[in-house]
Design a protein around this motif. Structure first.
Motif, PDB file in Angstrom:
ATOM      1  N   SER A 111      10.408   6.652   2.091  1.00 45.44           N
ATOM      2  CA  SER A 111      10.269   7.592   0.983  1.00 45.44           C
ATOM      3  C   SER A 111       9.270   7.074  -0.036  1.00 45.44           C
ATOM      4  O   SER A 111       9.537   7.060  -1.227  1.00 45.44           O
ATOM      5  CB  SER A 111      11.632   7.812   0.326  1.00 45.44           C
ATOM      6  OG  SER A 111      12.138   6.583  -0.162  1.00 45.44           O
ATOM      7  N   THR A 112       8.114   6.622   0.415  1.00 43.52           N
ATOM      8  CA  THR A 112       7.061   6.157  -0.476  1.00 43.52           C
ATOM      9  C   THR A 112       5.769   6.895  -0.148  1.00 43.52           C
ATOM     10  O   THR A 112       5.582   7.417   0.945  1.00 43.52           O
ATOM     11  CB  THR A 112       6.840   4.642  -0.335  1.00 43.52           C
ATOM     12  OG1 THR A 112       6.516   4.336   1.027  1.00 43.52           O
ATOM     13  CG2 THR A 112       8.080   3.866  -0.747  1.00 43.52           C
ATOM     14  N   ASP A 113       4.872   6.942  -1.118  1.00 49.68           N
ATOM     15  CA  ASP A 113       3.552   7.545  -0.928  1.00 49.68           C
ATOM     16  C   ASP A 113       2.518   6.431  -0.922  1.00 49.68           C
ATOM     17  O   ASP A 113       2.481   5.598  -1.841  1.00 49.68           O
ATOM     18  CB  ASP A 113       3.251   8.538  -2.047  1.00 49.68           C
ATOM     19  CG  ASP A 113       4.097   9.788  -1.932  1.00 49.68           C
ATOM     20  OD1 ASP A 113       4.394  10.195  -0.799  1.00 49.68           O
ATOM     21  OD2 ASP A 113       4.473  10.346  -2.980  1.00 49.68           O
ATOM     22  N   LEU A 114       1.672   6.421   0.073  1.00 51.97           N
ATOM     23  CA  LEU A 114       0.613   5.425   0.209  1.00 51.97           C
ATOM     24  C   LEU A 114      -0.733   6.098   0.029  1.00 51.97           C
ATOM     25  O   LEU A 114      -0.975   7.182   0.580  1.00 51.97           O
ATOM     26  CB  LEU A 114       0.686   4.735   1.570  1.00 51.97           C
ATOM     27  CG  LEU A 114       1.901   3.854   1.838  1.00 51.97           C
ATOM     28  CD1 LEU A 114       1.879   3.344   3.273  1.00 51.97           C
ATOM     29  CD2 LEU A 114       1.955   2.694   0.860  1.00 51.97           C
ATOM     30  N   TYR A 115      -1.628   5.445  -0.719  1.00 47.03           N
ATOM     31  CA  TYR A 115      -2.963   5.981  -0.970  1.00 47.03           C
ATOM     32  C   TYR A 115      -3.991   4.887  -0.712  1.00 47.03           C
ATOM     33  O   TYR A 115      -3.781   3.718  -1.081  1.00 47.03           O
ATOM     34  CB  TYR A 115      -3.090   6.476  -2.411  1.00 47.03           C
ATOM     35  CG  TYR A 115      -2.142   7.587  -2.763  1.00 47.03           C
ATOM     36  CD1 TYR A 115      -2.495   8.916  -2.574  1.00 47.03           C
ATOM     37  CD2 TYR A 115      -0.877   7.311  -3.290  1.00 47.03           C
ATOM     38  CE1 TYR A 115      -1.625   9.945  -2.897  1.00 47.03           C
ATOM     39  CE2 TYR A 115      -0.005   8.329  -3.614  1.00 47.03           C
ATOM     40  CZ  TYR A 115      -0.384   9.650  -3.416  1.00 47.03           C
ATOM     41  OH  TYR A 115       0.494  10.657  -3.732  1.00 47.03           O
ATOM     42  N   ASN A 116      -5.092   5.268  -0.078  1.00 44.45           N
ATOM     43  CA  ASN A 116      -6.209   4.355   0.118  1.00 44.45           C
ATOM     44  C   ASN A 116      -7.045   4.279  -1.156  1.00 44.45           C
ATOM     45  O   ASN A 116      -7.330   5.309  -1.780  1.00 44.45           O
ATOM     46  CB  ASN A 116      -7.092   4.815   1.276  1.00 44.45           C
ATOM     47  CG  ASN A 116      -6.505   4.461   2.626  1.00 44.45           C
ATOM     48  OD1 ASN A 116      -5.877   3.414   2.787  1.00 44.45           O
ATOM     49  ND2 ASN A 116      -6.709   5.320   3.612  1.00 44.45           N
ATOM     50  N   ILE A 117      -7.436   3.056  -1.540  1.00 43.52           N
ATOM     51  CA  ILE A 117      -8.330   2.840  -2.673  1.00 43.52           C
ATOM     52  C   ILE A 117      -9.676   2.423  -2.095  1.00 43.52           C
ATOM     53  O   ILE A 117      -9.783   1.383  -1.444  1.00 43.52           O
ATOM     54  CB  ILE A 117      -7.799   1.746  -3.612  1.00 43.52           C
ATOM     55  CG1 ILE A 117      -6.365   2.053  -4.038  1.00 43.52           C
ATOM     56  CG2 ILE A 117      -8.688   1.610  -4.835  1.00 43.52           C
ATOM     57  CD1 ILE A 117      -5.716   0.913  -4.786  1.00 43.52           C
ATOM     58  N   SER A 118     -10.689   3.224  -2.315  1.00 42.67           N
ATOM     59  CA  SER A 118     -11.996   2.930  -1.729  1.00 42.67           C
ATOM     60  C   SER A 118     -13.097   3.462  -2.637  1.00 42.67           C
ATOM     61  O   SER A 118     -12.881   4.378  -3.449  1.00 42.67           O
ATOM     62  CB  SER A 118     -12.125   3.545  -0.328  1.00 42.67           C
ATOM     63  OG  SER A 118     -11.955   4.954  -0.385  1.00 42.67           O
TER      64      SER A 118
END
Length: 288
Positions: A111-118
Protein backbone atom coordinates in the motif's frame (compact mmCIF):
# COMPACT_ATOMS: atom_id res chain seq x y z
CA UNK A 1 -30.84 28.62 24.77
CA UNK A 2 -29.93 29.44 21.18
CA UNK A 3 -29.56 27.13 18.17
CA UNK A 4 -28.53 27.96 14.62
CA UNK A 5 -27.91 25.53 11.75
CA UNK A 6 -24.73 26.17 9.75
CA UNK A 7 -25.01 25.69 5.97
CA UNK A 8 -23.73 22.23 5.08
CA UNK A 9 -22.23 23.49 1.81
CA UNK A 10 -20.60 26.58 3.32
CA UNK A 11 -16.85 27.22 3.20
CA UNK A 12 -14.58 26.36 6.14
CA UNK A 13 -12.79 28.95 8.22
CA UNK A 14 -9.93 30.25 6.10
CA UNK A 15 -7.44 33.10 6.28
CA UNK A 16 -5.73 33.28 2.90
CA UNK A 17 -3.68 35.94 1.19
CA UNK A 18 -6.57 37.16 -0.97
CA UNK A 19 -9.71 35.65 0.62
CA UNK A 20 -10.84 35.20 4.22
CA UNK A 21 -13.80 33.24 5.58
CA UNK A 22 -14.42 34.13 9.23
CA UNK A 23 -17.31 32.94 11.41
CA UNK A 24 -18.50 35.00 14.38
CA UNK A 25 -21.54 34.88 16.66
CA UNK A 26 -22.71 38.37 17.62
CA UNK A 27 -24.68 38.75 20.85
CA UNK A 28 -26.36 42.04 21.76
CA UNK A 29 -27.66 43.11 25.19
CA UNK A 30 -29.26 46.29 26.41
CA UNK A 31 -30.57 47.54 29.71
CA UNK A 32 -33.19 50.24 30.05
CA UNK A 33 -31.76 53.71 29.33
CA UNK A 34 -28.37 52.15 28.47
CA UNK A 35 -26.48 51.75 25.21
CA UNK A 36 -26.45 48.45 23.36
CA UNK A 37 -23.49 46.22 24.15
CA UNK A 38 -22.27 43.72 21.56
CA UNK A 39 -20.23 40.58 22.13
CA UNK A 40 -18.62 38.90 19.11
CA UNK A 41 -17.59 35.29 19.64
CA UNK A 42 -15.40 33.84 16.86
CA UNK A 43 -15.45 30.11 16.18
CA UNK A 44 -13.68 27.74 13.81
CA UNK A 45 -15.64 25.77 11.17
CA UNK A 46 -14.44 22.55 9.55
CA UNK A 47 -16.30 21.21 6.50
CA UNK A 48 -16.34 17.62 5.27
CA UNK A 49 -17.49 17.72 1.65
CA UNK A 50 -19.77 14.92 0.50
CA UNK A 51 -21.38 14.44 3.90
CA UNK A 52 -24.71 15.74 2.56
CA UNK A 53 -24.98 12.83 0.11
CA UNK A 54 -23.99 10.16 2.63
CA UNK A 55 -26.75 7.76 3.66
CA UNK A 56 -26.64 7.46 7.43
CA UNK A 57 -27.98 4.23 8.98
CA UNK A 58 -31.51 4.53 10.29
CA UNK A 59 -31.15 1.80 12.89
CA UNK A 60 -29.43 3.15 15.96
CA UNK A 61 -28.33 -0.36 16.85
CA UNK A 62 -25.78 -0.31 14.03
CA UNK A 63 -24.59 3.20 14.78
CA UNK A 64 -21.23 3.32 16.58
CA UNK A 65 -21.51 4.07 20.28
CA UNK A 66 -19.39 3.91 23.39
CA UNK A 67 -20.73 1.33 25.89
CA UNK A 68 -18.70 2.85 28.73
CA UNK A 69 -20.56 6.17 28.64
CA UNK A 70 -23.77 6.86 30.48
CA UNK A 71 -27.02 7.22 28.60
CA UNK A 72 -27.19 10.61 26.92
CA UNK A 73 -30.10 12.82 26.04
CA UNK A 74 -31.69 12.30 22.62
CA UNK A 75 -30.13 15.39 21.05
CA UNK A 76 -26.68 14.77 22.47
CA UNK A 77 -26.92 11.10 21.52
CA UNK A 78 -27.67 12.01 17.91
CA UNK A 79 -24.75 14.44 17.76
CA UNK A 80 -22.44 11.83 19.26
CA UNK A 81 -23.46 9.26 16.64
CA UNK A 82 -22.92 11.83 13.88
CA UNK A 83 -19.43 12.64 15.17
CA UNK A 84 -18.57 8.93 15.34
CA UNK A 85 -19.77 8.35 11.80
CA UNK A 86 -17.84 11.34 10.47
CA UNK A 87 -14.69 10.11 12.22
CA UNK A 88 -15.20 6.69 10.67
CA UNK A 89 -15.63 8.24 7.21
CA UNK A 90 -12.41 10.23 7.63
CA UNK A 91 -10.47 7.16 8.73
CA UNK A 92 -11.66 5.15 5.74
CA UNK A 93 -11.03 8.04 3.35
CA UNK A 94 -7.41 8.74 4.31
CA UNK A 95 -6.47 5.09 3.76
CA UNK A 96 -8.25 4.75 0.42
CA UNK A 97 -6.09 4.82 -2.65
CA UNK A 98 -5.90 7.86 -4.90
CA UNK A 99 -4.09 7.97 -8.24
CA UNK A 100 -2.11 10.93 -9.54
CA UNK A 101 -0.29 11.41 -12.84
CA UNK A 102 3.25 11.93 -11.54
CA UNK A 103 5.20 9.16 -13.32
CA UNK A 104 4.32 6.42 -10.83
CA UNK A 105 6.25 3.17 -10.83
CA UNK A 106 4.08 0.04 -11.25
CA UNK A 107 3.08 -0.99 -7.74
CA UNK A 108 3.00 -4.38 -6.14
CA UNK A 109 0.42 -5.48 -3.59
CA UNK A 110 1.88 -3.16 -0.95
CA UNK A 111 0.00 0.00 0.00
CA UNK A 112 2.72 2.47 -0.99
CA UNK A 113 3.21 4.73 -4.01
CA UNK A 114 6.59 4.69 -5.75
CA UNK A 115 7.78 7.46 -8.08
CA UNK A 116 10.88 7.70 -10.25
CA UNK A 117 13.02 10.82 -9.75
CA UNK A 118 14.83 11.69 -12.97
CA UNK A 119 16.06 14.64 -15.03
CA UNK A 120 17.55 15.06 -18.49
CA UNK A 121 20.79 13.36 -17.41
CA UNK A 122 19.19 10.19 -16.08
CA UNK A 123 17.63 8.64 -13.02
CA UNK A 124 18.33 10.18 -9.61
CA UNK A 125 16.45 7.69 -7.40
CA UNK A 126 12.99 6.68 -6.26
CA UNK A 127 10.53 8.26 -3.86
CA UNK A 128 8.08 6.29 -1.72
CA UNK A 129 5.04 7.73 0.04
CA UNK A 130 2.65 5.63 2.09
CA UNK A 131 -0.54 7.52 1.20
CA UNK A 132 -1.66 10.70 -0.55
CA UNK A 133 -4.70 11.58 1.56
CA UNK A 134 -4.30 12.92 5.10
CA UNK A 135 -6.20 14.50 7.95
CA UNK A 136 -5.23 17.75 9.60
CA UNK A 137 -2.75 17.01 12.40
CA UNK A 138 -1.19 13.97 10.71
CA UNK A 139 2.42 13.69 9.52
CA UNK A 140 3.31 13.39 5.83
CA UNK A 141 6.04 10.75 5.70
CA UNK A 142 8.12 9.82 2.67
CA UNK A 143 11.38 8.01 1.91
CA UNK A 144 14.04 8.36 -0.78
CA UNK A 145 16.21 5.62 -2.24
CA UNK A 146 19.25 6.97 -4.09
CA UNK A 147 20.93 3.57 -4.60
CA UNK A 148 18.95 3.01 -7.79
CA UNK A 149 20.01 6.33 -9.31
CA UNK A 150 22.63 6.98 -11.97
CA UNK A 151 23.02 10.69 -11.17
CA UNK A 152 24.19 11.65 -7.65
CA UNK A 153 21.89 13.89 -5.64
CA UNK A 154 23.72 16.59 -3.69
CA UNK A 155 20.78 18.10 -1.80
CA UNK A 156 17.01 17.90 -1.65
CA UNK A 157 14.24 19.84 0.03
CA UNK A 158 10.57 19.03 0.58
CA UNK A 159 7.97 21.68 1.39
CA UNK A 160 4.37 21.16 2.48
CA UNK A 161 2.46 23.91 0.69
CA UNK A 162 -1.03 25.17 -0.07
CA UNK A 163 -1.92 26.90 -3.32
CA UNK A 164 -4.64 29.52 -3.27
CA UNK A 165 -6.11 30.29 -6.68
CA UNK A 166 -8.81 32.91 -7.31
CA UNK A 167 -11.50 32.23 -9.88
CA UNK A 168 -11.04 34.31 -13.02
CA UNK A 169 -14.14 36.48 -12.58
CA UNK A 170 -13.04 37.52 -9.06
CA UNK A 171 -9.38 38.30 -9.80
CA UNK A 172 -8.15 41.83 -9.04
CA UNK A 173 -6.24 41.86 -12.31
CA UNK A 174 -6.11 39.65 -15.37
CA UNK A 175 -3.84 36.65 -14.87
CA UNK A 176 -3.50 37.02 -11.10
CA UNK A 177 -0.88 34.45 -10.05
CA UNK A 178 -1.53 31.60 -7.64
CA UNK A 179 -0.49 32.30 -4.04
CA UNK A 180 1.60 29.68 -2.25
CA UNK A 181 2.04 29.24 1.52
CA UNK A 182 4.60 26.91 3.11
CA UNK A 183 3.52 25.14 6.32
CA UNK A 184 6.52 22.83 6.89
CA UNK A 185 9.87 22.22 5.21
CA UNK A 186 12.68 19.67 5.30
CA UNK A 187 16.10 20.20 3.71
CA UNK A 188 19.03 17.78 3.68
CA UNK A 189 22.44 17.38 2.05
CA UNK A 190 22.50 13.83 0.71
CA UNK A 191 25.72 13.28 -1.28
CA UNK A 192 26.76 9.59 -0.89
CA UNK A 193 23.53 8.95 1.03
CA UNK A 194 21.87 5.64 0.20
CA UNK A 195 18.45 6.28 1.76
CA UNK A 196 16.76 9.17 3.52
CA UNK A 197 13.33 10.15 4.81
CA UNK A 198 11.30 13.12 6.00
CA UNK A 199 8.28 13.81 8.19
CA UNK A 200 6.24 16.99 7.75
CA UNK A 201 3.40 17.69 10.22
CA UNK A 202 0.16 19.20 8.94
CA UNK A 203 -0.72 21.97 11.44
CA UNK A 204 -3.96 21.52 13.36
CA UNK A 205 -4.70 25.19 12.76
CA UNK A 206 -4.57 24.84 8.96
CA UNK A 207 -7.52 24.60 6.56
CA UNK A 208 -8.31 21.46 4.56
CA UNK A 209 -8.62 21.68 0.80
CA UNK A 210 -11.87 23.17 -0.52
CA UNK A 211 -13.36 24.95 -3.54
CA UNK A 212 -15.94 27.73 -3.72
CA UNK A 213 -17.11 30.02 -6.52
CA UNK A 214 -14.44 32.52 -5.42
CA UNK A 215 -11.34 30.60 -4.33
CA UNK A 216 -9.82 27.14 -4.51
CA UNK A 217 -7.36 25.77 -1.93
CA UNK A 218 -5.22 22.74 -2.75
CA UNK A 219 -2.33 20.99 -0.98
CA UNK A 220 0.90 19.72 -2.48
CA UNK A 221 4.42 18.54 -1.74
CA UNK A 222 7.02 20.70 -3.48
CA UNK A 223 10.35 18.96 -4.12
CA UNK A 224 13.60 20.60 -5.15
CA UNK A 225 16.64 18.52 -6.07
CA UNK A 226 20.23 19.62 -6.62
CA UNK A 227 22.08 17.00 -8.68
CA UNK A 228 25.58 16.69 -10.05
CA UNK A 229 26.25 16.81 -13.75
CA UNK A 230 28.92 14.16 -13.27
CA UNK A 231 28.51 10.46 -12.62
CA UNK A 232 28.51 9.06 -9.13
CA UNK A 233 32.08 7.81 -9.42
CA UNK A 234 33.63 11.14 -10.37
CA UNK A 235 32.20 12.86 -7.29
CA UNK A 236 34.72 11.01 -5.15
CA UNK A 237 38.11 12.64 -4.66
CA UNK A 238 40.75 10.23 -5.89
CA UNK A 239 43.45 9.79 -3.31
CA UNK A 240 46.66 7.80 -3.34
CA UNK A 241 46.56 4.05 -3.02
CA UNK A 242 48.47 4.12 0.26
CA UNK A 243 47.05 2.66 3.44
CA UNK A 244 45.95 6.03 4.78
CA UNK A 245 43.67 8.13 2.56
CA UNK A 246 42.16 11.45 3.62
CA UNK A 247 38.82 12.31 2.01
CA UNK A 248 38.15 15.98 1.39
CA UNK A 249 35.06 17.62 0.02
CA UNK A 250 34.89 18.79 -3.57
CA UNK A 251 35.55 22.52 -3.89
CA UNK A 252 33.69 22.97 -7.17
CA UNK A 253 31.19 20.74 -8.88
CA UNK A 254 28.79 21.19 -11.77
CA UNK A 255 25.23 21.12 -10.42
CA UNK A 256 21.73 21.13 -11.85
CA UNK A 257 18.49 22.01 -10.08
CA UNK A 258 15.00 20.79 -10.86
CA UNK A 259 11.68 20.71 -9.00
CA UNK A 260 8.61 18.49 -8.84
CA UNK A 261 5.14 18.93 -7.32
CA UNK A 262 3.08 16.06 -5.93
CA UNK A 263 -0.58 16.92 -5.17
CA UNK A 264 -2.05 15.51 -1.97
CA UNK A 265 -5.46 15.77 -0.35
CA UNK A 266 -5.98 17.09 3.18
CA UNK A 267 -9.28 16.43 4.96
CA UNK A 268 -10.61 17.92 8.22
CA UNK A 269 -10.00 16.25 11.55
CA UNK A 270 -11.98 15.71 14.72
CA UNK A 271 -13.10 19.17 15.97
CA UNK A 272 -12.01 18.23 19.49
CA UNK A 273 -8.42 17.82 18.30
CA UNK A 274 -8.53 21.09 16.36
CA UNK A 275 -9.82 22.93 19.44
CA UNK A 276 -6.61 22.08 21.34
CA UNK A 277 -4.65 24.64 19.34
CA UNK A 278 -7.47 27.12 18.87
CA UNK A 279 -6.59 30.69 19.79
CA UNK A 280 -10.21 31.47 20.59
CA UNK A 281 -11.22 31.81 24.22
CA UNK A 282 -13.56 29.11 25.51
CA UNK A 283 -15.36 31.58 27.83
CA UNK A 284 -16.68 35.00 26.96
CA UNK A 285 -18.48 37.63 29.03
CA UNK A 286 -20.25 40.92 28.50
CA UNK A 287 -20.85 43.70 31.01
CA UNK A 288 -24.03 45.76 30.74
Amino acid sequence: SYCEMLPIDGPPSFRGQSVKYVYKLTIGCQCVNSPIKLLRVPFHVLVLHGLKDYQFPQDEAVAPSNPFLEEEEEGLKKDSHLADLVTELLMSAVWSRASFCCNPVPRSSCSTDLYNISNTHGKVGTFCIFKTMYKIGEDVIGTFNFLEGDIPCLQFSVSLQTEESIQEEFQHRQGQPISFSTHACHQEACLHTAQSSFSLPIPLSSTPGFTTNIVSLKWRLHFEFVTSGESAGTCLVRGSQSEVVTWTGVEQIEADTFSWDLPIKVLPTNPILASYVSQFSSTNSITI
